[in-house]
Design a protein around this motif. Structure first.
Motif, PDB file in Angstrom:
ATOM      1  N   ILE A   1       0.865  -1.189   0.000  1.00  0.00           N
ATOM      2  CA  ILE A   1       0.000   0.000   0.000  1.00  0.00           C
ATOM      3  C   ILE A   1       0.893   1.227   0.000  1.00  0.00           C
ATOM      4  N   ARG A   2       0.620   2.144  -0.915  1.00  0.00           N
ATOM      5  CA  ARG A   2       1.435   3.349  -1.072  1.00  0.00           C
ATOM      6  C   ARG A   2       0.598   4.587  -0.778  1.00  0.00           C
ATOM      7  N   LYS A   3       1.197   5.531  -0.036  1.00  0.00           N
ATOM      8  CA  LYS A   3       0.606   6.855   0.166  1.00  0.00           C
ATOM      9  C   LYS A   3       1.631   7.894  -0.254  1.00  0.00           C
ATOM     10  N   VAL A   4       1.287   8.693  -1.253  1.00  0.00           N
ATOM     11  CA  VAL A   4       2.152   9.791  -1.666  1.00  0.00           C
ATOM     12  C   VAL A   4       1.915  10.942  -0.704  1.00  0.00           C
ATOM     13  N   LEU A   5       2.986  11.410  -0.080  1.00  0.00           N
ATOM     14  CA  LEU A   5       2.909  12.475   0.920  1.00  0.00           C
ATOM     15  C   LEU A   5       3.335  13.791   0.261  1.00  0.00           C
ATOM     16  N   ALA A   6       4.027  14.640   0.970  1.00  0.00           N
ATOM     17  CA  ALA A   6       4.425  15.943   0.430  1.00  0.00           C
ATOM     18  C   ALA A   6       5.512  15.786  -0.636  1.00  0.00           C
ATOM     19  N   TYR A   7       5.462  16.659  -1.636  1.00  0.00           N
ATOM     20  CA  TYR A   7       6.497  16.651  -2.671  1.00  0.00           C
ATOM     21  C   TYR A   7       6.534  17.986  -3.400  1.00  0.00           C
ATOM     22  N   ASN A   8       7.668  18.196  -4.050  1.00  0.00           N
ATOM     23  CA  ASN A   8       7.803  19.279  -5.021  1.00  0.00           C
ATOM     24  C   ASN A   8       8.614  18.718  -6.183  1.00  0.00           C
ATOM     25  N   ASP A   9       9.156  19.576  -7.025  1.00  0.00           N
ATOM     26  CA  ASP A   9       9.872  19.084  -8.200  1.00  0.00           C
ATOM     27  C   ASP A   9      11.209  18.420  -7.861  1.00  0.00           C
ATOM     28  N   LYS A  10      11.760  18.668  -6.668  1.00  0.00           N
ATOM     29  CA  LYS A  10      13.072  18.127  -6.314  1.00  0.00           C
ATOM     30  C   LYS A  10      13.030  16.993  -5.297  1.00  0.00           C
ATOM     31  N   LEU A  11      12.017  16.969  -4.423  1.00  0.00           N
ATOM     32  CA  LEU A  11      11.904  15.948  -3.383  1.00  0.00           C
ATOM     33  C   LEU A  11      10.519  15.315  -3.419  1.00  0.00           C
TER      34      LEU A  11
END
Length: 116
Positions: free
Chosen positions: A28-38
């Protein structure tokens, strides 16, 4: 010039916002915070889950929150448990097997557009 998305200086993701996905049985995957670099991701593995060996161009840091995994990176195999961490260079073939139910936090750079 390529069409590049613009991200704010701060990205906050509240706990109830990420929608779980199941990219493969037992994971099970949850995408958390991100931007173009992290790119921050939570992965929950059921005991017995065996991930496919794979590689990607992204650098990856992994922190084991709980559980016990056997990991293969290149020609190395090792076990990690709660509190352990490791880093995999982009392009290195790797995969894991959950010896126990496990929760890990992965950080990728640059962002994983394929996870969105």
């Amino acid at each position: 010039m390529a069409n590049v998305a613009t991200y704010p200086d701060v990205v906050v993701v509240q706990a109830e916002v990420p929608r779980p996905s199941t990219p493969e049985p037992g994971l099970i995957r949850k995408v958390l915070a991100y931007n173009d670099k992290l790119f921050l991701v939570e992965h929950h593995m059921k005991a017995g889950w065996v991930g496919t060996l794979h590689s990607h161009p992204h650098e990856q840091a992994v922190y084991i929150v709980r559980g016990h995994l056997e990991v293969r990176c290149g020609n190395k195999a090792f076990e990690v448990r709660a509190g352990d961490s490791f880093v995999v260079r982009g392009g290195v073939e790797h995969g894991a097997r959950a010896i126990e139910e496990s929760l890990v936090v992965d950080v990728f750079t640059p962002m994983r557009e394929d996870y969105l």
